[in-house]
Enzyme design. Structure first.
Site, short mmCIF file in Angstrom:
data_model
loop_
_atom_site.label_atom_id
_atom_site.label_comp_id
_atom_site.label_asym_id
_atom_site.label_seq_id
_atom_site.Cartn_x
_atom_site.Cartn_y
_atom_site.Cartn_z
N TRP A 118 0.85 -1.19 0.00
CA TRP A 118 0.00 0.00 0.00
C TRP A 118 0.88 1.23 0.00
O TRP A 118 1.52 1.54 0.99
CB TRP A 118 -0.92 0.02 1.21
CG TRP A 118 -1.86 1.19 1.21
CD1 TRP A 118 -2.15 2.02 0.15
CD2 TRP A 118 -2.64 1.68 2.32
NE1 TRP A 118 -3.06 2.98 0.53
CE2 TRP A 118 -3.37 2.80 1.85
CE3 TRP A 118 -2.78 1.26 3.63
CZ2 TRP A 118 -4.22 3.51 2.67
CZ3 TRP A 118 -3.63 1.97 4.46
CH2 TRP A 118 -4.35 3.08 3.98
N ARG A 119 0.94 1.92 -1.15
CA ARG A 119 1.67 3.17 -1.26
C ARG A 119 0.75 4.30 -0.80
O ARG A 119 0.07 4.95 -1.58
CB ARG A 119 2.12 3.37 -2.71
CG ARG A 119 3.36 2.55 -3.08
CD ARG A 119 4.62 3.15 -2.45
NE ARG A 119 4.76 4.53 -2.87
CZ ARG A 119 5.34 4.92 -4.00
NH1 ARG A 119 5.87 4.01 -4.82
NH2 ARG A 119 5.44 6.20 -4.31
N ARG B 205 6.24 6.58 0.64
CA ARG B 205 7.50 6.90 -0.02
C ARG B 205 7.76 8.41 0.00
O ARG B 205 6.88 9.20 -0.33
CB ARG B 205 7.48 6.38 -1.45
CG ARG B 205 8.73 6.63 -2.26
CD ARG B 205 9.94 5.86 -1.72
NE ARG B 205 9.73 4.43 -1.82
CZ ARG B 205 9.92 3.59 -0.79
NH1 ARG B 205 10.32 4.05 0.40
NH2 ARG B 205 9.73 2.31 -0.93
N GLU C 28 12.62 10.34 -3.06
CA GLU C 28 12.96 9.01 -3.54
C GLU C 28 11.84 8.42 -4.38
O GLU C 28 11.66 7.20 -4.46
CB GLU C 28 13.34 8.09 -2.38
CG GLU C 28 14.60 8.54 -1.66
CD GLU C 28 15.35 7.45 -0.94
OE1 GLU C 28 15.17 6.26 -1.28
OE2 GLU C 28 16.13 7.79 -0.04
N HIS D 127 16.53 4.56 -3.15
CA HIS D 127 16.11 4.71 -4.54
C HIS D 127 16.89 5.83 -5.21
O HIS D 127 17.04 6.91 -4.63
CB HIS D 127 14.61 5.04 -4.63
CG HIS D 127 13.72 4.05 -3.93
ND1 HIS D 127 13.56 4.06 -2.56
CD2 HIS D 127 12.96 3.04 -4.41
CE1 HIS D 127 12.73 3.07 -2.23
NE2 HIS D 127 12.35 2.45 -3.33
N LYS E 43 16.58 -2.91 0.58
CA LYS E 43 16.07 -2.75 -0.78
C LYS E 43 16.81 -1.61 -1.49
O LYS E 43 16.92 -0.51 -0.93
CB LYS E 43 14.57 -2.45 -0.77
CG LYS E 43 13.98 -2.18 -2.15
CD LYS E 43 12.57 -1.61 -2.06
CE LYS E 43 12.08 -1.12 -3.41
NZ LYS E 43 10.83 -0.36 -3.31
N ARG F 224 13.91 -7.39 -12.97
CA ARG F 224 12.70 -7.76 -12.24
C ARG F 224 12.33 -9.23 -12.46
O ARG F 224 11.60 -9.81 -11.68
CB ARG F 224 11.54 -6.85 -12.66
CG ARG F 224 11.81 -5.37 -12.36
CD ARG F 224 10.62 -4.50 -12.73
NE ARG F 224 10.88 -3.08 -12.51
CZ ARG F 224 10.76 -2.45 -11.34
NH1 ARG F 224 10.40 -3.14 -10.27
NH2 ARG F 224 11.01 -1.16 -11.23
N SER G 20 3.82 1.58 -9.73
CA SER G 20 4.29 2.59 -8.77
C SER G 20 5.69 3.09 -9.12
O SER G 20 6.17 4.05 -8.51
CB SER G 20 4.31 2.01 -7.35
OG SER G 20 5.21 0.92 -7.26
N GLN H 150 7.89 -1.59 -14.16
CA GLN H 150 7.19 -2.72 -13.56
C GLN H 150 6.36 -3.42 -14.63
O GLN H 150 5.56 -2.80 -15.32
CB GLN H 150 6.30 -2.26 -12.41
CG GLN H 150 7.08 -1.80 -11.20
CD GLN H 150 6.19 -1.22 -10.10
OE1 GLN H 150 4.98 -1.09 -10.28
NE2 GLN H 150 6.79 -0.87 -8.99
#
Length: 256
Positions: free
Chosen positions: A48-49, A83, A87, A145, A172, A214, A233, A237
């Site tokens: 959940w962003r 986020r 970033e 990021h 990450k 990915r 997001s 992706q």
């Protein structure tokens, strides 16, 4: 290579990588519909962003929505991420103090399973979010990021080491490649980190050029990859169905 830990067990039965679908809707109804569509695609977890959400400043409403989201997610774990704009996140009305408070409130709700915060956050905010994660048995993801470039492999490896030093369960690193060599640098650093560190790591190159990372990242020690559900997001992706197909093909080929 280490899978992501989740309440004492490996996420997704130890799948490498686990597949996560981000949720980026701006309204509660749209978020729940987006989550239901993602669940139907059978990923390993949802992210959940919350920085995309309209009304993010109303903490009680966000907590209530987190509980509704968990009902839709069912058995799927939920990763909670606000986020930071620097970033790649959406601008919000929240101060950094309010963001840390929001993390703590949602962590206490029982509605999430993992939480992500940037390594570049102020130390007191990192401590607050880390403390909330530990207090409620959540998996802590510490992330970095770079949407402009791919740092050299030694700098990328240092970022993974930093995540470990700061107490992460998962480190990450996501970067933007400009050449195929940049993608190789990301994969190399991910592999080295997976061999050297006692935590799970996740490495990915963004954009069209980074799409390969990915798919093959798990072969290089990445415990997590992201697939687009109704919306992405981050650039590069792949749609969930396409990514699952590619991972299945690679898995069968690797097992021969």
């Amino acid at each position: 290579m280490r899978p992501i830990p989740l309440r004492g067990r490996p996420l997704a039965g130890g799948a490498m990588p686990a597949v996560c679908v981000p949720l980026v809707a701006r309204t509660p109804d749209a978020l729940l519909a987006e989550a239901a569509a993602a669940v139907a695609g059978a990923p390993h977890l949802l992210e959940w962003r919350v920085d995309f959400l309209d009304g993010i400043e109303r903490t009680a409403d966000v907590v209530a929505l987190a509980r509704r989201l968990k009902q839709v997610a069912g058995e799927l774990p939920v990763l909670f991420t606000c986020r930071a704009p620097q970033e790649g996140g959406q601008p919000t009305v929240l101060s950094a103090d309010r963001v840390a408070e929001l993390h703590a409130a949602v962590a206490a709700s029982g509605a999430i399973d993992l939480v992500d915060i940037e390594m570049a956050a102020q130390p007191r905010h990192l401590a607050a979010v880390s403390g909330a994660a530990r207090a409620h048995g959540l998996t802590l993801v510490l992330s970095f990021h770079d949407f402009q470039r791919t740092p050299p492999p030694d700098e990328l490896l240092a970022r993974f080491r930093q995540a470990h030093a700061l107490g992460a369960d998962v480190g990450k690193v996501a970067v933007m490649p400009h050449t195929p060599g940049d993608v190789l640098a990301l994969l190399q650093a991910t592999w080295q980190a997976s061999e050297a560190l006692p935590i799970a790591v996740a490495g990915m190159a963004m954009g069209p050029l980074g799409a390969a990372s990915r798919i093959v990242g798990g072969q290089f020690g990445s415990a997590l990859t992201f697939a687009a559900g109704q919306a992405a997001s981050a650039p590069g992706q792949l749609p969930l169905g396409e990514l699952r197909t590619a991972l299945d093909v690679l898995g069968r080929a690797s097992a021969r």
